[in-house]
Design a protein around this motif. Structure first.
Motif, PDB file in Angstrom:
ATOM      1  N   SER A   1      -4.464  -9.319 -21.071  1.00  0.00           N
ATOM      2  CA  SER A   1      -5.096 -10.612 -20.794  1.00  0.00           C
ATOM      3  C   SER A   1      -6.146 -10.518 -19.694  1.00  0.00           C
ATOM      4  CB  SER A   1      -4.028 -11.630 -20.428  1.00  0.00           C
ATOM      5  OG  SER A   1      -3.208 -11.114 -19.414  1.00  0.00           O
TER       6      SER A   1
ATOM      7  N   GLN B   1       5.327  -7.829 -18.887  1.00  0.00           N
ATOM      8  CA  GLN B   1       3.882  -7.622 -19.062  1.00  0.00           C
ATOM      9  C   GLN B   1       3.571  -7.071 -20.456  1.00  0.00           C
ATOM     10  OE1 GLN B   1       3.607  -4.533 -15.943  1.00  0.00           O
ATOM     11  NE2 GLN B   1       2.269  -5.967 -14.889  1.00  0.00           N
ATOM     12  N   THR B   2       2.306  -7.131 -20.822  1.00  0.00           N
ATOM     13  CA  THR B   2       1.857  -6.500 -22.059  1.00  0.00           C
ATOM     14  C   THR B   2       2.330  -5.043 -22.068  1.00  0.00           C
ATOM     15  OG1 THR B   2      -0.140  -7.848 -21.932  1.00  0.00           O
ATOM     16  CG2 THR B   2      -0.180  -6.012 -23.490  1.00  0.00           C
TER      17      THR B   2
ATOM     18  N   GLY C   1       4.669 -15.861 -17.951  1.00  0.00           N
ATOM     19  CA  GLY C   1       3.216 -15.800 -17.775  1.00  0.00           C
ATOM     20  C   GLY C   1       2.763 -15.888 -16.340  1.00  0.00           C
TER      21      GLY C   1
ATOM     22  N   LYS D   1      -3.171 -18.092 -17.795  1.00  0.00           N
ATOM     23  CA  LYS D   1      -3.083 -17.636 -16.401  1.00  0.00           C
ATOM     24  C   LYS D   1      -4.358 -18.005 -15.657  1.00  0.00           C
ATOM     25  CE  LYS D   1      -0.848 -13.386 -17.723  1.00  0.00           C
ATOM     26  NZ  LYS D   1       0.516 -13.774 -17.926  1.00  0.00           N
TER      27      LYS D   1
ATOM     28  N   ASP E   1      13.561 -17.506 -16.671  1.00  0.00           N
ATOM     29  CA  ASP E   1      12.179 -17.250 -16.240  1.00  0.00           C
ATOM     30  C   ASP E   1      11.924 -15.751 -16.405  1.00  0.00           C
ATOM     31  OD1 ASP E   1       9.749 -17.015 -15.019  1.00  0.00           O
ATOM     32  OD2 ASP E   1      10.399 -17.716 -13.049  1.00  0.00           O
ATOM     33  N   THR E   2      11.234 -15.397 -17.465  1.00  0.00           N
ATOM     34  CA  THR E   2      11.124 -13.989 -17.835  1.00  0.00           C
ATOM     35  C   THR E   2       9.876 -13.352 -17.236  1.00  0.00           C
ATOM     36  OG1 THR E   2       9.888 -14.564 -19.826  1.00  0.00           O
ATOM     37  CG2 THR E   2      12.275 -14.403 -20.034  1.00  0.00           C
TER      38      THR E   2
ATOM     39  N   ARG F   1      -0.335 -11.520  -8.299  1.00  0.00           N
ATOM     40  CA  ARG F   1      -0.962 -10.223  -8.541  1.00  0.00           C
ATOM     41  C   ARG F   1      -1.418  -9.641  -7.210  1.00  0.00           C
ATOM     42  NH1 ARG F   1      -0.052  -7.595 -12.806  1.00  0.00           N
ATOM     43  NH2 ARG F   1      -2.022  -6.497 -12.599  1.00  0.00           N
TER      44      ARG F   1
ATOM     45  N   ASP G   1       2.032  -6.330  -9.240  1.00  0.00           N
ATOM     46  CA  ASP G   1       2.410  -7.620  -8.657  1.00  0.00           C
ATOM     47  C   ASP G   1       3.090  -7.367  -7.318  1.00  0.00           C
ATOM     48  OD1 ASP G   1       1.613  -8.826 -10.990  1.00  0.00           O
ATOM     49  OD2 ASP G   1       3.624  -9.391 -11.649  1.00  0.00           O
TER      50      ASP G   1
HETATM   51  C1  6R9 Z   1       4.168 -11.494 -20.634  1.00  0.00           C
HETATM   52  C2  6R9 Z   1       2.846 -11.559 -19.952  1.00  0.00           C
HETATM   53  C3  6R9 Z   1       1.544  -9.924 -17.030  1.00  0.00           C
HETATM   54  C4  6R9 Z   1       1.468 -10.538 -15.638  1.00  0.00           C
HETATM   55  C5  6R9 Z   1       2.516 -10.025 -14.691  1.00  0.00           C
HETATM   56  C6  6R9 Z   1       2.632 -11.179 -13.718  1.00  0.00           C
HETATM   57  C7  6R9 Z   1       2.489 -12.396 -14.588  1.00  0.00           C
HETATM   58  C8  6R9 Z   1       4.301 -12.817 -16.298  1.00  0.00           C
HETATM   59  C9  6R9 Z   1       5.763 -13.888 -15.101  1.00  0.00           C
HETATM   60  C10 6R9 Z   1       4.678 -13.550 -14.270  1.00  0.00           C
HETATM   61  C11 6R9 Z   1       5.724 -14.524 -12.467  1.00  0.00           C
HETATM   62  C12 6R9 Z   1       6.863 -14.615 -14.512  1.00  0.00           C
HETATM   63  N1  6R9 Z   1       3.788 -12.889 -15.056  1.00  0.00           N
HETATM   64  N2  6R9 Z   1       5.486 -13.419 -16.355  1.00  0.00           N
HETATM   65  N3  6R9 Z   1       4.666 -13.866 -12.956  1.00  0.00           N
HETATM   66  N4  6R9 Z   1       6.794 -14.897 -13.189  1.00  0.00           N
HETATM   67  N5  6R9 Z   1       7.932 -15.003 -15.235  1.00  0.00           N
HETATM   68  O1  6R9 Z   1       2.517 -12.567 -19.359  1.00  0.00           O
HETATM   69  O2  6R9 Z   1       2.078 -10.438 -20.038  1.00  0.00           O
HETATM   70  O3  6R9 Z   1      -0.337 -11.143 -20.124  1.00  0.00           O
HETATM   71  O4  6R9 Z   1       0.328  -8.767 -19.616  1.00  0.00           O
HETATM   72  O5  6R9 Z   1       0.670 -10.576 -17.930  1.00  0.00           O
HETATM   73  O6  6R9 Z   1       1.724 -11.950 -15.715  1.00  0.00           O
HETATM   74  O7  6R9 Z   1       1.578 -11.151 -12.805  1.00  0.00           O
HETATM   75  O8  6R9 Z   1       2.108  -8.820 -14.094  1.00  0.00           O
HETATM   76  P1  6R9 Z   1       0.615 -10.211 -19.478  1.00  0.00           P
END
Ligand code: 6R9
Length: 654
Positions: free
Chosen positions: A289, A439-440, A411, A631, A435-436, A537, A522
């Motif tokens: 993303s 990352q990709t 996300g 995001k 709250d998952t 991030r 992160d």
């Molecule tokens: C699945 C997805 C990854 C980045 C990740 C982080 C942020 C994703 C989060 C979250 C806090 C959560 N992120 N889930 N931050 N709490 N539950 O989003 O993949 O598009 O690759 O983004 O998103 O910063 O490093 P992707």
């Protein structure tokens, strides 16, 4: 990456948490006091019913024998040939289930046909205009086979890259699965992306075929896709374009290379043998993303990805055979790959997909769908939750949301304010919030609160069994509870990315910044219970007078104010302090921006986080630049402020 350096200084975080804690503590009821200090305890029924059972026991089972742990999960799926070895770890390159042969579509489709799932609904689709389609597992299997035969007839072979640029329709899922069926590597590009993004992804992946639709529909409007493809394939290796024609009168296909989606399926056989894939053969490429830099083609392979997505559907989303699962993401990003398509189909659940927009025709449309279809698992993003908060409780309150069993988020950090709204207004203080964090690159969930475990607003949770996560300094030493540091994953997991397409060096960088650890990019902090809070991030962190301030915490404080729907903060260089904070704020419906309100918000942040976190400037805005997956793109705001080049904008929402 600017991870190094940004975590050197002593951290304000501890103090911030403390001040925030005290302030809240004084104003809440005793029940809430228990929740805040110990987390929310889910109802007993959830603890008892969860597939995982006791977290600690499961985690210990994993630590005792990781290979046995993963082999037991993998054995729940069908393989054409068993593995010789679970893991071959040649740092930083991993091979999982080596020697095994499989095809993910066999497990998503064929495996269910000899069970009671044959005529079960696999897919419910709701269109922008309210129209519906329902497809059973048997029907999906047949459509996928027919389309796969069509692709074969065009000469598509194992290993070919095929770009899929389609809206969220059953045809898109059929196309994706058909690629996997014949061993072609799909490269799904979100249909909201423009010509340049599509072109660069087609070129980078050297795709031979493009599968597209003539149009998508949004808010009652037709959005042309075909003309974007026409331009995007110029000077590329594309040989054929397959077009799903949705509009009437039918879009004409002019050139020799264009074929109609359903013409390609016509008179094709309803069965095709699944291509026998090696566990480590590529399954797909997905471009990230890119909130921070240029898009990378993340490469995932067949066996490990299959096991990881199946495992997390079962134990994180806690799927049951009776579930109606609705993941509101788009298949154009990883959440859609893993938790709309592959994971849920591997598990054999019923999934809802939809081309709808959350606030069209009104902000009740999602809740109407939850009630109408009896959705049990809802998986969405904080950006959507904050949007609904902005429109008020009156919308969800019109509908019966009793069917909901699990609420999940992904996300971005789910700030406490949004957590509580989601929990109370949507979940009626009864459903667990999962709250998952992932990352990709990780392919599957990594850090989250599991169903049955206590939940702490603002914290994603702990590493799931199968994953070792930690917060460390730049040498890799564990940080103490309460100290901000770098989030890392220690050691390989099955669904990890195998490379960045055409750029192994970029892959290696994830693993070589800190020896043996995967650096996720992160910043995070752990509490005494080992719960992990994502600060933001690392590229977004603001350093003020030597202190690191995560964007998430300042934004969370702003959003906590009753007038604020959404906020983004950035650091602006300052000769004295190093940086000062500028905040961009979207107000809740009914509030309007004024100097008085700006002062009030500044004061509010001061009271919540302390003087150092006070924004020097607050700007009221109507919208924020976001990626297509929701995001906030802080680097775009920053570039705007500084009059600099914002860099790659291909992933930005229009
Ligand atoms: C699945 C997805 C990854 C980045 C990740 C982080 C942020 C994703 C989060 C979250 C806090 C959560 N992120 N889930 N931050 N709490 N539950 O989003 O993949 O598009 O690759 O983004 O998103 O910063 O490093 P992707």
């Amino acid at each position: 990456m600017s991870i190094r350096g940004s975590t050197d200084s002593v951290l304000l975080f501890y103090t911030i948490n403390y001040v925030e804690y005290q302030r809240r503590y004084d104003t809440i009821t005793s029940q809430e006091k228990t929740n805040l200090s110990h987390g929310y305890i889910p109802a007993e029924e959830y603890r008892e019913m969860s597939n995982l059972g006791n977290y600690q026991t499961a985690y210990e089972r994993f630590l005792k024998d990781p290979e046995k742990f993963w082999s037991e999960i993998a054995s729940e799926l069908e393989w054409f040939k068993e593995w010789d070895q679970i893991l071959e770890w040649n740092y930083p390159n991993a091979k999982w289930f080596t020697g095994a042969k499989c095809n993910i579509t066999h497990n998503c489709l064929d495996r269910h046909l000899n069970t009671e799932k044959r005529n079960k609904v696999a897919l419910i689709w709701r269109g922008d205009d309210g129209s519906e389609r329902i497809i059973t597992y048997r029907q999906l299997f047949r459509e996928v086979c027919r389309f796969a035969n069509g692709l074969k007839s065009l000469g598509a072979r194992k290993g070919d890259r095929i770009c899929i640029y389609m809206p969220n329709t059953p045809e898109q899922i059929i196309a994706i699965l058909a690629c996997a069926r014949i061993g072609a590597v799909h490269n799904v590009v979100f249909a909201g992306f423009g010509m340049e993004s599509l072109h660069s992804r087609i070129r980078d992946s050297e795709s031979r075929f493009v599968i597209t639709s003539d149009a998508s529909f949004r808010r009652g409007k037709r959005i042309d896709l075909k003309s974007i493809v026409d331009r995007a394939i110029v000077h590329t290796s594309v040989e054929k374009v397959i077009v799903h024609r949705r509009t009437r009168p039918r879009t004409e296909l002019y050139s020799e290379i264009e074929i109609d989606f359903y013409d390609l399926m016509k008179e094709r056989n309803y069965f095709i043998e699944p291509e026998v894939m090696d566990s480590e053969d590529p399954l797909f490429i997905l471009y990230t993303s890119g909130t921070t830099g240029t898009a990378k083609g993340i490469l995932h392979t067949c066996g490990g990805y299959m096991v990881g997505t199946y495992y997390t559907c079962k134990y994180v989303l806690d799927m049951k055979p009776s579930d109606v699962h609705w993941c509101t993401a788009d298949p154009g990003w990883i959440t859609g790959h893993s938790y709309i398509i592959y994971g849920p189909l591997l598990f054999g659940t019923t999934l809802l997909i939809s081309e709808t927009t959350p606030d069209y025709p009104d902000p009740g449309v999602w809740w109407d769908m939850v009630e109408d279809f009896g959705v049990t698992i809802l998986y969405t993003a904080p950006t959507a939750i904050r949007m609904f908060m902005r429109h008020g409780e009156k919308w969800p309150e019109k509908y019966n949301l009793d069917s909901l069993r699990i609420l999940a988020s992904v996300g971005e950090p789910l700030n406490p304010e949004a957590f509580e709204w989601y929990y109370k207004v949507i979940g009626k203080s009864r459903t667990p919030i999962v709250d998952t964090w992932w990352q990709t690159e990780t392919g599957m969930h990594m850090v989250t609160t599991l169903v049955g475990e206590k939940m702490k607003p603002g914290y994603a949770g702990k590493a799931i069994p199968g994953v070792v996560a930690d917060v460390v300094d730049k040498e890799g030493n564990s940080k103490k509870a309460g100290e901000t540091g770098i989030l890392v994953i220690k050691g390989p997991w099955p669904s990890m990315m195998r490379s960045v397409w055409g750029n192994d060096e970029r892959y290696r960088q994830y693993w070589t910044q800190i020896k043996d650890y995967y650096v996720v990019g992160d910043l995070a902090v752990k509490d005494d219970d080992g719960y992990i809070q994502i600060i933001g991030r690392s590229d977004d962190v603001i350093i003020i007078a030597g202190h690191n301030l995560g964007t998430a915490e300042v934004e969370s404080a702003l959003v906590e104010h009753e007038a604020v729907a959404e906020a983004a903060v950035i650091g602006i260089p300052d000769p004295v302090k190093g940086n000062i904070i500028k905040a961009f704020v979207i107000l809740i419906d009914g509030y309007s921006g004024s100097e008085k309100l700006a002062n009030e918000l500044t004061y509010h942040v001061r009271m919540t986080l302390g003087p150092i976190a006070m924004p020097a400037e607050i700007k009221f805005v109507e919208s924020l630049p976001k990626t297509r997956s929701g995001k906030i793109m802080r680097r775009v705001l920053k570039a705007q402020e500084m009059g600099e080049d914002p860099g790659d904008l291909s992933t930005m929402e229009e």
